[in-house]
Design a protein around this motif. Structure first.
Motif, mmCIF file in Angstrom:
data_model
loop_
_atom_site.group_PDB
_atom_site.id
_atom_site.type_symbol
_atom_site.label_atom_id
_atom_site.label_comp_id
_atom_site.label_asym_id
_atom_site.label_seq_id
_atom_site.Cartn_x
_atom_site.Cartn_y
_atom_site.Cartn_z
ATOM 1 N N GLY A 117 0.813 -1.210 0.000
ATOM 2 C CA GLY A 117 0.000 0.000 0.000
ATOM 3 C C GLY A 117 0.840 1.251 0.000
ATOM 4 N N HIS A 118 1.914 1.241 0.801
ATOM 5 C CA HIS A 118 2.812 2.394 0.858
ATOM 6 C C HIS A 118 3.492 2.616 -0.494
ATOM 7 N N ARG A 119 3.951 1.535 -1.112
ATOM 8 C CA ARG A 119 4.634 1.653 -2.405
ATOM 9 C C ARG A 119 3.671 2.120 -3.483
ATOM 10 N N ALA A 120 2.420 1.665 -3.415
ATOM 11 C CA ALA A 120 1.415 2.106 -4.386
ATOM 12 C C ALA A 120 1.229 3.616 -4.316
ATOM 13 N N GLY A 121 1.165 4.156 -3.099
ATOM 14 C CA GLY A 121 1.025 5.600 -2.939
ATOM 15 C C GLY A 121 2.215 6.355 -3.493
ATOM 16 N N GLN A 122 3.418 5.840 -3.258
ATOM 17 C CA GLN A 122 4.632 6.475 -3.784
ATOM 18 C C GLN A 122 4.604 6.522 -5.307
ATOM 19 N N LEU A 123 4.255 5.393 -5.910
ATOM 20 C CA LEU A 123 4.288 5.306 -7.369
ATOM 21 C C LEU A 123 3.211 6.165 -8.016
ATOM 22 N N LEU A 124 2.040 6.219 -7.419
ATOM 23 C CA LEU A 124 0.993 7.083 -7.959
ATOM 24 C C LEU A 124 1.459 8.535 -7.986
ATOM 25 N N GLU A 125 2.168 8.954 -6.940
ATOM 26 C CA GLU A 125 2.686 10.319 -6.899
ATOM 27 C C GLU A 125 3.789 10.516 -7.919
ATOM 28 N N GLU A 126 4.724 9.573 -7.995
ATOM 29 C CA GLU A 126 5.857 9.702 -8.911
ATOM 30 C C GLU A 126 5.413 9.740 -10.367
#
Length: 322
Positions: A117-126
């Motif tokens: 979940g944390h990585r998904a949020g990072q990638l959506l932002e990036e």
């Protein structure tokens, strides 16, 4: 070539046969770290086979390879932990949101629920998809889907990313979005091996290009270096009437590089030839055609394109240029 650390991907003498068909016949490749390297070639040249071998999907019959410093034949899992692969078509579940797609792939990569979940949020932002993250993928534009697909391939932050025709079927705006994303990835340290039928894409993104044909590398240089093999500036005239093509060719022949014959494309009413002194040649041709009363639809100078290089090396244009 050698397998020094400066290369993220290194291949020497790769060979692969499928029955009577020779897909790779001594293919060499050296991709410097932190760059985009274009891999071009006509259909059947061996591009897909080469990428599949490098990505551990196909076993080679001969030759040597290292990807991110690891030998795929000896440690395929080690290579897979260091690479990402994005195919021509997005591998997404349209019944899920963008965020859910990333979380599912994160779990498949064994990140665990919280980390996924944390990585998904990072990638959506990036990848500029935060606002669309909770929308269904079926609502995404072509460019958004491709960016999400790229984000999936970056879940484990790979050292090397293989992109197989990433913008096929996208409109110009969506293609530009993907190009910007690729540049951002490379700026962050990722090495990208790009296969594409769009030569302008390779020209804009790639620092280095390898041209393949019949399972071998037939040219390897920077985009500028490849263009220089075709020649320098060319003068080009498009006539209003096909009957004037011979007259135009005769005029252009006077200013062309010594020994170079003007080339005529009758169906386009176009004549062109290489020149040394671009300004003098353009001025002379424009004045002479005006004095002779030849009607011209277009007159100008142009630099060789990668399409010219591709045509010279392989004997035909790419599928995208036809």
């Amino acid at each position: 070539m050698n397998g020094q650390q400066e290369y993220a991907v290194w291949a020497d003498g790769l060979r692969k046969r499928y029955g009577e068909t020779c897909a790779l016949d001594g293919f060499d490749l050296a991709v410097r770290r932190g760059t985009v390297h274009g891999l071009l070639g006509p259909n059947g040249a061996g591009k897909t086979t080469a990428v599949r071998i490098l990505a551990t999907l196909v076993r080679l019959d001969g030759g040597r390879v290292t990807v991110a410093g690891v030998d795929p034949a000896r440690d395929p899992q080690g290579v897979r932990r260091r690479i990402g692969l994005t195919g021509q078509y997005a591998a997404l579940d349209e019944s899920l949101t963008g965020r859910q797609n990333l979380e599912v792939f994160g779990r498949l990569f064994r990140l665990g629920g919280r980390r996924a979940g944390h990585r998904a949020g990072q990638l959506l932002e990036e990848f500029g998809l935060t606002e669309a993250g909770d929308k269904g993928v079926d609502e995404y534009s072509g460019g958004m889907r491709r960016r999400l697909d790229l984000a999936v391939s970056m879940i484990l932050t790979p050292e090397v990313l293989f992109l197989d025709e990433p913008t096929t079927g996208l409109d110009p705006r969506a293609r530009g979005e993907v190009w910007d994303t690729v540049r951002t990835l490379v700026a962050g340290g990722t090495t990208v091996l790009l296969t594409t039928q769009y030569l302008d894409e390779a020209d804009r993104l790639a620092a280095h290009i390898t041209v393949m044909d019949r399972g071998r590398a037939i040219a390897d240089d920077t985009p500028g270096g490849l263009k220089n093999t075709v020649g320098g500036d060319r003068i080009e005239v498009v006539t209003a009437h096909a009957r004037d093509l011979r007259r135009v060719a005769a005029v252009i022949a006077r200013v062309a590089v010594p020994g170079a014959e003007p080339e005529t494309v009758e169906r386009e009413r176009r004549v062109h030839a290489p020149v040394d002194d671009r300004v003098a040649a353009l001025t002379e041709v424009a004045r002479t055609l005006r004095d002779e009363g030849v009607q011209v639809e277009d007159l100008g100078l142009r630099r060789p394109s990668l399409d010219d290089v591709f045509l010279r090396l392989t004997g035909h244009r790419t599928e995208a240029a036809r």
